[in-house]
Design an enzyme around this catalytic site. Structure first.
Site, mmCIF file in Angstrom:
data_model
loop_
_atom_site.group_PDB
_atom_site.id
_atom_site.type_symbol
_atom_site.label_atom_id
_atom_site.label_comp_id
_atom_site.label_asym_id
_atom_site.label_seq_id
_atom_site.Cartn_x
_atom_site.Cartn_y
_atom_site.Cartn_z
ATOM 1 N N GLU A 1 0.833 -1.205 0.000
ATOM 2 C CA GLU A 1 0.000 0.000 0.000
ATOM 3 C C GLU A 1 0.867 1.255 0.000
ATOM 4 O O GLU A 1 0.594 2.220 -0.727
ATOM 5 C CB GLU A 1 -0.910 -0.013 1.225
ATOM 6 C CG GLU A 1 -1.754 1.235 1.393
ATOM 7 C CD GLU A 1 -2.211 1.431 2.826
ATOM 8 O OE1 GLU A 1 -2.541 2.579 3.186
ATOM 9 O OE2 GLU A 1 -2.213 0.451 3.588
ATOM 10 N N GLU B 1 -4.563 0.506 -3.513
ATOM 11 C CA GLU B 1 -3.196 1.026 -3.552
ATOM 12 C C GLU B 1 -2.180 -0.110 -3.487
ATOM 13 O O GLU B 1 -1.154 -0.081 -4.186
ATOM 14 C CB GLU B 1 -2.966 2.005 -2.407
ATOM 15 C CG GLU B 1 -3.681 3.330 -2.587
ATOM 16 C CD GLU B 1 -3.375 4.322 -1.488
ATOM 17 O OE1 GLU B 1 -3.354 5.531 -1.773
ATOM 18 O OE2 GLU B 1 -3.163 3.890 -0.332
ATOM 19 N N ASP C 1 0.758 3.836 -3.141
ATOM 20 C CA ASP C 1 0.374 5.230 -2.931
ATOM 21 C C ASP C 1 1.319 6.172 -3.664
ATOM 22 O O ASP C 1 0.890 7.133 -4.307
ATOM 23 C CB ASP C 1 0.371 5.527 -1.431
ATOM 24 C CG ASP C 1 0.100 6.989 -1.123
ATOM 25 O OD1 ASP C 1 -1.026 7.451 -1.343
ATOM 26 O OD2 ASP C 1 1.038 7.680 -0.682
ATOM 27 N N ASP D 1 -7.190 0.955 0.579
ATOM 28 C CA ASP D 1 -5.854 0.438 0.894
ATOM 29 C C ASP D 1 -5.508 -0.748 -0.008
ATOM 30 O O ASP D 1 -4.375 -0.877 -0.479
ATOM 31 C CB ASP D 1 -5.779 0.005 2.356
ATOM 32 C CG ASP D 1 -5.792 1.178 3.324
ATOM 33 O OD1 ASP D 1 -5.655 2.325 2.860
ATOM 34 O OD2 ASP D 1 -5.937 0.941 4.535
#
Length: 230
Positions: free
Chosen positions: A47, A123, A51, A120
């Protein structure tokens, strides 16, 4: 039921090289904590990576798509596109909720529909694809999934909470949704209203605001998030 890998192979135009990385992206920390003997890794590190890749891809696209817009506009638009609501919307669009591995308690409480968990996972998926296939594949996927139709995504996630609540409740059958002023305080020029949203005369939530409409929107927002997080 088809497997996660079969599902991802349908989404991406390439064949996966390291299937275990994709599986990790869909493994929530609650599942890992319940299966400590298996020594599994959760999707938290992926994650973090996803991101960063997401921010770069979106920033590059907006910079090129809006050549005459100032930095402030680009920053606000990017923030909307990478926010939790947008990513959860995309995770649902690609049915990621059907494949997230959760701990028993998290699953029973509806964790597979929780926006924070969905976003989450999305990502983490991007991070996994980046490691497995490289930047270009992630960029192409995001262009098709998000960027080429980004105005529609923004419109979808920015719906008024009264509309979102109404759609959610009416999806369960015929219901009566109403708003009522519960109290108002202060002088005429500076009043604060408290309104309640009711489902078939049952109070769902209360909200406050400087106008009746603002109080109603706040009540709808609280009720909507309470329902979605059950």
């Amino acid at each position: 039921m088809k497997s996660l890998i079969d599902h991802i192979n349908e989404i991406l135009p390439v064949k996966l090289n390291q299937e275990h990385i994709i599986e990790t992206a869909f493994r929530h920390t609650s599942f890992v904590n319940e299966h400590t003997k298996l020594k599994l890794e959760s999707n938290e590190r992926l994650e973090f990576l996803g991101d960063a890749v997401l921010e770069l891809v979106v920033s590059k696209f907006l910079y090129q798509y809006y050549p005459d817009q100032p930095e402030g506009f680009l920053t606000r638009t990017r923030a909307t596109l990478v926010q939790e609501d947008s990513l959860a919307f995309l995770a649902k669009k690609y049915h990621f909720d059907q494949f997230i591995r959760l701990g028993h308690g998290e699953k029973m409480s509806g964790g597979d529909q929780r926006k924070s968990i969905l976003s989450d996972c999305f990502e983490a998926f991007l991070g996994a694809v980046y490691l497995d296939q490289g930047y270009e594949v992630v960029e192409q996927f995001l262009k098709e999934a998000l960027l080429e139709n980004h105005q529609a995504v923004i419109q979808a996630v920015n719906k008024d909470y009264k509309t979102l609540l109404q759609e959610k409740l009416q999806s369960q059958g015929s219901v009566v949704i109403s708003y009522r002023v519960l109290s108002q305080e202060g002088p005429a020029h500076n009043q604060t209203f408290e309104s309640g949203v009711f489902l078939d005369d049952q109070l769902l939530a209360k909200g406050k605001g400087k106008s009746k409409k603002q109080a109603e929107r706040q009540a709808a927002k609280i009720a909507y998030h309470a329902i979605m997080n059950r």
